[in-house]
Write an enzyme that holds these catalytic residues in place. Structure first.
Site, PDB file in Angstrom:
ATOM      1  N   SER A  69      34.763  29.978  -8.553  1.00 16.48           N
ATOM      2  CA  SER A  69      33.686  30.919  -8.848  1.00 16.48           C
ATOM      3  C   SER A  69      32.876  30.460 -10.059  1.00 16.48           C
ATOM      4  O   SER A  69      33.373  29.764 -10.936  1.00 16.48           O
ATOM      5  CB  SER A  69      34.255  32.309  -9.121  1.00 16.48           C
ATOM      6  OG  SER A  69      35.050  32.740  -8.050  1.00 16.48           O
TER       7      SER A  69
HETATM    8  N1  SAH Z   1      39.086  32.650  -8.053  1.00 16.91           N
HETATM    9  C1  SAH Z   1      39.025  31.477  -7.234  1.00 16.91           C
HETATM   10  C2  SAH Z   1      38.015  31.672  -6.120  1.00 16.91           C
HETATM   11  C3  SAH Z   1      38.336  30.889  -4.928  1.00 16.91           C
HETATM   12  S1  SAH Z   1      37.318  31.229  -3.548  1.00 16.91           S
HETATM   13  C4  SAH Z   1      38.653  30.286  -8.068  1.00 16.91           C
HETATM   14  O1  SAH Z   1      38.005  30.464  -9.104  1.00 16.91           O
HETATM   15  O2  SAH Z   1      38.985  29.164  -7.680  1.00 16.91           O
HETATM   16  C5  SAH Z   1      38.194  32.528  -2.753  1.00 16.91           C
HETATM   17  C6  SAH Z   1      39.597  32.255  -2.324  1.00 16.91           C
HETATM   18  O3  SAH Z   1      40.046  33.347  -1.529  1.00 16.91           O
HETATM   19  C7  SAH Z   1      39.782  31.007  -1.454  1.00 16.91           C
HETATM   20  O4  SAH Z   1      40.726  30.169  -2.045  1.00 16.91           O
HETATM   21  C8  SAH Z   1      40.260  31.561  -0.112  1.00 16.91           C
HETATM   22  O5  SAH Z   1      41.182  30.720   0.551  1.00 16.91           O
HETATM   23  C9  SAH Z   1      40.903  32.856  -0.532  1.00 16.91           C
HETATM   24  N2  SAH Z   1      41.033  33.858   0.516  1.00 16.91           N
HETATM   25  C10 SAH Z   1      40.139  34.199   1.481  1.00 16.91           C
HETATM   26  N3  SAH Z   1      40.617  35.174   2.264  1.00 16.91           N
HETATM   27  C11 SAH Z   1      41.856  35.476   1.761  1.00 16.91           C
HETATM   28  C12 SAH Z   1      42.869  36.403   2.149  1.00 16.91           C
HETATM   29  N4  SAH Z   1      42.712  37.241   3.165  1.00 16.91           N
HETATM   30  N5  SAH Z   1      44.010  36.426   1.424  1.00 16.91           N
HETATM   31  C13 SAH Z   1      44.198  35.588   0.367  1.00 16.91           C
HETATM   32  N6  SAH Z   1      43.282  34.702  -0.035  1.00 16.91           N
HETATM   33  C14 SAH Z   1      42.118  34.645   0.658  1.00 16.91           C
END
Ligand code: SAH
Length: 219
Positions: A69
């Protein structure tokens, strides 16, 4: 600390100070959050080829079609989560590379984080170990079910956007606790702050945002 964590050149302390100045200009006011962002080596959360861009206020790819993010949004969501006072137990949905997880871990007592892509979860676990962050527990699962065994939570933060707020997350929120979550289809998402009251849930729209979708199942 290893020199790779302190950073040189484009990952140096001066570069991090510039990021914090930019977050202040963008409206982040919580100094504790800003100091944690300043101290956090964001470049270790991205691929080495992208390290020189780690302190730009922008989302970056982390593989598997996911992104780390934007620092502004990490700071903003954390600030909103903390507004009500100190938090003991926080649930995060969407660990990704673990950057938001690490920021939270420095500011609350315990973090529980759920990720559906195993490889990302393992990478995050490894990085937090290198940073000596020990108050985080990880789970490989579909986060739309939350993590009921450790609830209720004083705060829940989602970093992937479902079409609607999952019921399980509302249920796992303690009275007075808040859920910060992006909701809606790609290109038309809103960041919501939902507070659990004695009688129900208060829902406020914060701002327009752009997150990857919250997907079902463990990937
Ligand atoms: N806070 C993280 C954002 C990653 S993007 C960072 O700064 O790196 C969002 C993440 O949510 C991804 O890694 C994706 O795999 C995860 N995600 C999407 N749907 C999900 C679900 N149902 N349960 C758990 N994780 C999920």
């Amino acid at each position: 600390m290893k020199p790779t964590m302190l950073g040189i050149g484009m990952t140096s302390q001066r570069t991090r100070d510039r990021l914090v100045a930019r977050l202040r200009e963008a409206g982040i006011v919580n100094n504790e959050v800003l100091e944690v962002v300043r101290a956090m080596p964001r470049h270790i959360f991205v691929d080495e080829a992208l390290a020189s861009r780690a302190y730009e206020d922008t989302a970056l790819p982390i593989g598997h079609g996911q992104t780390i993010s934007q620092p502004y949004i990490v700071a903003r969501m954390t600030e909103v989560l903390l507004e009500a006072g100190p938090l003991a137990r926080v649930l995060e949905i969407g660990t990704g590379c673990g950057y938001q997880t690490a920021i939270l871990a420095r500011l609350v007592k315990e973090v529980y984080t759920v990720e559906r892509i195993m490889a990302l979860l393992q990478g995050a676990r490894q990085r937090l170990r290198e940073l000596h962050i020990q108050n985080v527990r990880f789970k490989h699962s579909d986060g739309s079910w939350g993590w009921p065994e450790h609830g209720e939570y004083d705060g829940i933060l989602a970093t992937a956007a479902p079409m609607e707020v999952p019921d399980a997350l509302l249920q796992q929120l303690a009275v007075g606790g808040r859920l910060v979550i992006p909701v809606g289809p790609r290109g038309d998402q809103e960041l919501l702050r939902i507070t659990r009251t004695e009688t129900g849930h208060d829902r406020e729209v914060m701002e327009k945002v752009s997150f990857v979708p919250m997907l079902g199942g463990a990937g």
